[in-house]
Scaffold this motif. Sequence first.
Motif, PDB file in Angstrom:
ATOM      1  N   ALA A 150       0.861  -1.183   0.000  1.00 32.22           N
ATOM      2  CA  ALA A 150       0.000   0.000   0.000  1.00 32.22           C
ATOM      3  C   ALA A 150       0.900   1.237   0.000  1.00 32.22           C
ATOM      4  CB  ALA A 150      -0.916  -0.018   1.221  1.00 32.22           C
ATOM      5  N   PRO A 151       1.283   1.719  -1.175  1.00 32.78           N
ATOM      6  CA  PRO A 151       2.281   2.789  -1.263  1.00 32.78           C
ATOM      7  C   PRO A 151       1.964   4.051  -0.458  1.00 32.78           C
ATOM      8  CG  PRO A 151       1.819   1.894  -3.434  1.00 32.78           C
ATOM      9  CD  PRO A 151       0.852   1.258  -2.489  1.00 32.78           C
ATOM     10  N   ARG A 152       0.715   4.509  -0.476  1.00 34.59           N
ATOM     11  CA  ARG A 152       0.397   5.752   0.251  1.00 34.59           C
ATOM     12  C   ARG A 152       0.526   5.555   1.751  1.00 34.59           C
ATOM     13  NH1 ARG A 152      -4.452   6.345  -3.082  1.00 34.59           N
ATOM     14  NH2 ARG A 152      -5.567   6.125  -1.144  1.00 34.59           N
ATOM     15  N   ALA A 153      -0.005   4.464   2.260  1.00 34.64           N
ATOM     16  CA  ALA A 153       0.087   4.187   3.696  1.00 34.64           C
ATOM     17  C   ALA A 153       1.540   3.957   4.094  1.00 34.64           C
ATOM     18  CB  ALA A 153      -0.773   2.982   4.068  1.00 34.64           C
ATOM     19  N   ASN A 154       2.285   3.266   3.251  1.00 34.27           N
ATOM     20  CA  ASN A 154       3.686   3.001   3.556  1.00 34.27           C
ATOM     21  C   ASN A 154       4.489   4.289   3.586  1.00 34.27           C
ATOM     22  OD1 ASN A 154       6.610   1.841   2.701  1.00 34.27           O
ATOM     23  ND2 ASN A 154       5.398   0.287   3.785  1.00 34.27           N
ATOM     24  N   SER A 155       4.193   5.187   2.659  1.00 37.78           N
ATOM     25  CA  SER A 155       4.868   6.479   2.625  1.00 37.78           C
ATOM     26  C   SER A 155       4.564   7.278   3.899  1.00 37.78           C
ATOM     27  CB  SER A 155       4.424   7.260   1.392  1.00 37.78           C
ATOM     28  OG  SER A 155       5.024   8.533   1.371  1.00 37.78           O
ATOM     29  N   ALA A 156       3.307   7.264   4.318  1.00 39.17           N
ATOM     30  CA  ALA A 156       2.925   7.977   5.548  1.00 39.17           C
ATOM     31  C   ALA A 156       3.626   7.373   6.764  1.00 39.17           C
ATOM     32  CB  ALA A 156       1.408   7.929   5.728  1.00 39.17           C
ATOM     33  N   ALA A 157       3.761   6.056   6.776  1.00 40.06           N
ATOM     34  CA  ALA A 157       4.444   5.395   7.891  1.00 40.06           C
ATOM     35  C   ALA A 157       5.907   5.821   7.947  1.00 40.06           C
ATOM     36  CB  ALA A 157       4.328   3.878   7.752  1.00 40.06           C
ATOM     37  N   TRP A 158       6.579   5.825   6.798  1.00 41.40           N
ATOM     38  CA  TRP A 158       7.990   6.216   6.777  1.00 41.40           C
ATOM     39  C   TRP A 158       8.168   7.706   7.091  1.00 41.40           C
ATOM     40  CZ3 TRP A 158      11.922   3.321   7.629  1.00 41.40           C
ATOM     41  CH2 TRP A 158      11.840   1.958   7.362  1.00 41.40           C
ATOM     42  N   SER A 159       7.201   8.525   6.732  1.00 39.79           N
ATOM     43  CA  SER A 159       7.271   9.950   7.092  1.00 39.79           C
ATOM     44  C   SER A 159       7.187  10.108   8.611  1.00 39.79           C
ATOM     45  CB  SER A 159       6.138  10.725   6.422  1.00 39.79           C
ATOM     46  OG  SER A 159       6.324  10.778   5.039  1.00 39.79           O
ATOM     47  N   LEU A 160       6.292   9.346   9.239  1.00 38.79           N
ATOM     48  CA  LEU A 160       6.174   9.369  10.692  1.00 38.79           C
ATOM     49  C   LEU A 160       7.488   8.925  11.346  1.00 38.79           C
ATOM     50  CD1 LEU A 160       4.472   9.588  13.334  1.00 38.79           C
ATOM     51  CD2 LEU A 160       3.766   7.222  12.912  1.00 38.79           C
ATOM     52  N   ILE A 161       8.088   7.882  10.799  1.00 38.06           N
ATOM     53  CA  ILE A 161       9.368   7.400  11.322  1.00 38.06           C
ATOM     54  C   ILE A 161      10.426   8.492  11.186  1.00 38.06           C
ATOM     55  CG2 ILE A 161      11.240   5.736  10.926  1.00 38.06           C
ATOM     56  CD1 ILE A 161       8.963   3.779   9.935  1.00 38.06           C
ATOM     57  N   ASN A 221      19.468  12.666  12.638  1.00 36.88           N
ATOM     58  CA  ASN A 221      19.220  13.273  11.332  1.00 36.88           C
ATOM     59  C   ASN A 221      19.569  12.369  10.156  1.00 36.88           C
ATOM     60  OD1 ASN A 221      18.169  15.582  12.507  1.00 36.88           O
ATOM     61  ND2 ASN A 221      20.196  16.489  12.724  1.00 36.88           N
ATOM     62  N   GLN A 222      20.671  11.611  10.262  1.00 35.82           N
ATOM     63  CA  GLN A 222      21.046  10.725   9.155  1.00 35.82           C
ATOM     64  C   GLN A 222      19.987   9.635   8.964  1.00 35.82           C
ATOM     65  OE1 GLN A 222      23.537  10.913   6.894  1.00 35.82           O
ATOM     66  NE2 GLN A 222      22.634   9.107   5.924  1.00 35.82           N
ATOM     67  N   GLU A 223      19.557   9.024  10.059  1.00 32.33           N
ATOM     68  CA  GLU A 223      18.519   7.992   9.968  1.00 32.33           C
ATOM     69  C   GLU A 223      17.194   8.596   9.489  1.00 32.33           C
ATOM     70  OE1 GLU A 223      19.739   6.650  14.089  1.00 32.33           O
ATOM     71  OE2 GLU A 223      18.744   4.837  13.322  1.00 32.33           O
ATOM     72  N   ALA A 224      16.921   9.824   9.933  1.00 30.46           N
ATOM     73  CA  ALA A 224      15.697  10.504   9.507  1.00 30.46           C
ATOM     74  C   ALA A 224      15.722  10.733   8.002  1.00 30.46           C
ATOM     75  CB  ALA A 224      15.539  11.830  10.242  1.00 30.46           C
ATOM     76  N   GLN A 225      16.874  11.125   7.480  1.00 25.28           N
ATOM     77  CA  GLN A 225      17.002  11.346   6.035  1.00 25.28           C
ATOM     78  C   GLN A 225      16.780  10.044   5.275  1.00 25.28           C
ATOM     79  OE1 GLN A 225      17.174  14.180   4.421  1.00 25.28           O
ATOM     80  NE2 GLN A 225      17.163  13.093   2.485  1.00 25.28           N
ATOM     81  N   GLU A 226      17.341   8.941   5.775  1.00 26.14           N
ATOM     82  CA  GLU A 226      17.160   7.640   5.126  1.00 26.14           C
ATOM     83  C   GLU A 226      15.680   7.237   5.131  1.00 26.14           C
ATOM     84  OE1 GLU A 226      19.855   5.090   7.272  1.00 26.14           O
ATOM     85  OE2 GLU A 226      21.598   6.193   6.551  1.00 26.14           O
ATOM     86  N   ALA A 227      15.006   7.488   6.237  1.00 27.46           N
ATOM     87  CA  ALA A 227      13.571   7.166   6.327  1.00 27.46           C
ATOM     88  C   ALA A 227      12.772   8.034   5.362  1.00 27.46           C
ATOM     89  CB  ALA A 227      13.076   7.347   7.760  1.00 27.46           C
ATOM     90  N   MET A 228      13.159   9.296   5.223  1.00 31.41           N
ATOM     91  CA  MET A 228      12.437  10.188   4.308  1.00 31.41           C
ATOM     92  C   MET A 228      12.637   9.752   2.857  1.00 31.41           C
ATOM     93  SD  MET A 228      10.207  12.406   4.148  1.00 31.41           S
ATOM     94  CE  MET A 228      10.034  13.091   5.758  1.00 31.41           C
ATOM     95  N   VAL A 229      13.819   9.245   2.541  1.00 31.36           N
ATOM     96  CA  VAL A 229      14.051   8.714   1.193  1.00 31.36           C
ATOM     97  C   VAL A 229      13.096   7.543   0.949  1.00 31.36           C
ATOM     98  CG1 VAL A 229      15.728   7.451  -0.233  1.00 31.36           C
ATOM     99  CG2 VAL A 229      16.427   9.527   0.975  1.00 31.36           C
ATOM    100  N   LYS A 230      12.936   6.672   1.952  1.00 32.68           N
ATOM    101  CA  LYS A 230      11.997   5.553   1.818  1.00 32.68           C
ATOM    102  C   LYS A 230      10.572   6.085   1.653  1.00 32.68           C
ATOM    103  CE  LYS A 230      14.631   2.042   4.224  1.00 32.68           C
ATOM    104  NZ  LYS A 230      14.653   1.035   5.275  1.00 32.68           N
ATOM    105  N   ALA A 231      10.222   7.118   2.397  1.00 40.60           N
ATOM    106  CA  ALA A 231       8.883   7.693   2.301  1.00 40.60           C
ATOM    107  C   ALA A 231       8.622   8.220   0.892  1.00 40.60           C
ATOM    108  CB  ALA A 231       8.696   8.812   3.322  1.00 40.60           C
ATOM    109  N   GLN A 232       9.618   8.858   0.310  1.00 38.22           N
ATOM    110  CA  GLN A 232       9.441   9.430  -1.027  1.00 38.22           C
ATOM    111  C   GLN A 232       9.553   8.380  -2.117  1.00 38.22           C
ATOM    112  OE1 GLN A 232      12.486  12.390  -0.711  1.00 38.22           O
ATOM    113  NE2 GLN A 232      11.128  13.847   0.318  1.00 38.22           N
ATOM    114  N   GLY A 233      10.261   7.303  -1.825  1.00 40.99           N
ATOM    115  CA  GLY A 233      10.492   6.267  -2.828  1.00 40.99           C
ATOM    116  C   GLY A 233       9.330   5.319  -3.035  1.00 40.99           C
ATOM    117  N   VAL A 234       8.415   5.256  -2.079  1.00 36.39           N
ATOM    118  CA  VAL A 234       7.329   4.286  -2.192  1.00 36.39           C
ATOM    119  C   VAL A 234       6.068   4.888  -2.800  1.00 36.39           C
ATOM    120  CG1 VAL A 234       8.131   2.797  -0.337  1.00 36.39           C
ATOM    121  CG2 VAL A 234       6.578   4.666   0.205  1.00 36.39           C
ATOM    122  N   ARG A 235       6.096   6.140  -3.130  1.00 36.33           N
ATOM    123  CA  ARG A 235       4.891   6.787  -3.688  1.00 36.33           C
ATOM    124  C   ARG A 235       4.623   6.338  -5.087  1.00 36.33           C
ATOM    125  NH1 ARG A 235       5.777  12.613  -0.939  1.00 36.33           N
ATOM    126  NH2 ARG A 235       5.073  11.946   1.047  1.00 36.33           N
TER     127      ARG A 235
END
Length: 134
Positions: free
Chosen positions: A99-110, A120-134
């Motif tokens: 579920a790309p939208r839900a997964n993106s929202a989950a990674w944004s929360l993370i 910050n480094q881990e946050a950036q990696e999580a944000m990349v995952k959030a943007q990559g699953v859309r």
Amino acid sequence: METRPAQPPEQPSEQPAPPAPVVREPVLSAASKALVSQAQLQLQSKNYPVAASSIERALRIEPANPLLWIELGKVRQAEGNYVQAENMGRKAAALSVNAPRANSAAWSLIAESLRARGKNQEAQEAMVKAQGVR
């Protein structure tokens, strides 16, 4: 009697691509929707324990719905409990792999939860995952 020359065995054609995963964005039941709406009002009033309780009631109805774990993570984030917010996000991410939208929202929360804790480094990696699953 006529003999035919041996035919070479047929070469297998290219293997078909595996089927794409079925995308199934989660939806809330009517009962869960009502509880989430109630929790959002309670969250606006900064009544975090009651908001969490409302979401937890919805989770008893739909424990595998990643949207509810995201909502609970938002409550935990609002009360400053960023470790629990991250954990709720990870639970939602695990439940929303198709579920790309839900997964993106989950990674944004993370990502937000990690950033709030100075990771910050881990946050950036999580944000990349959030943007990559859309």
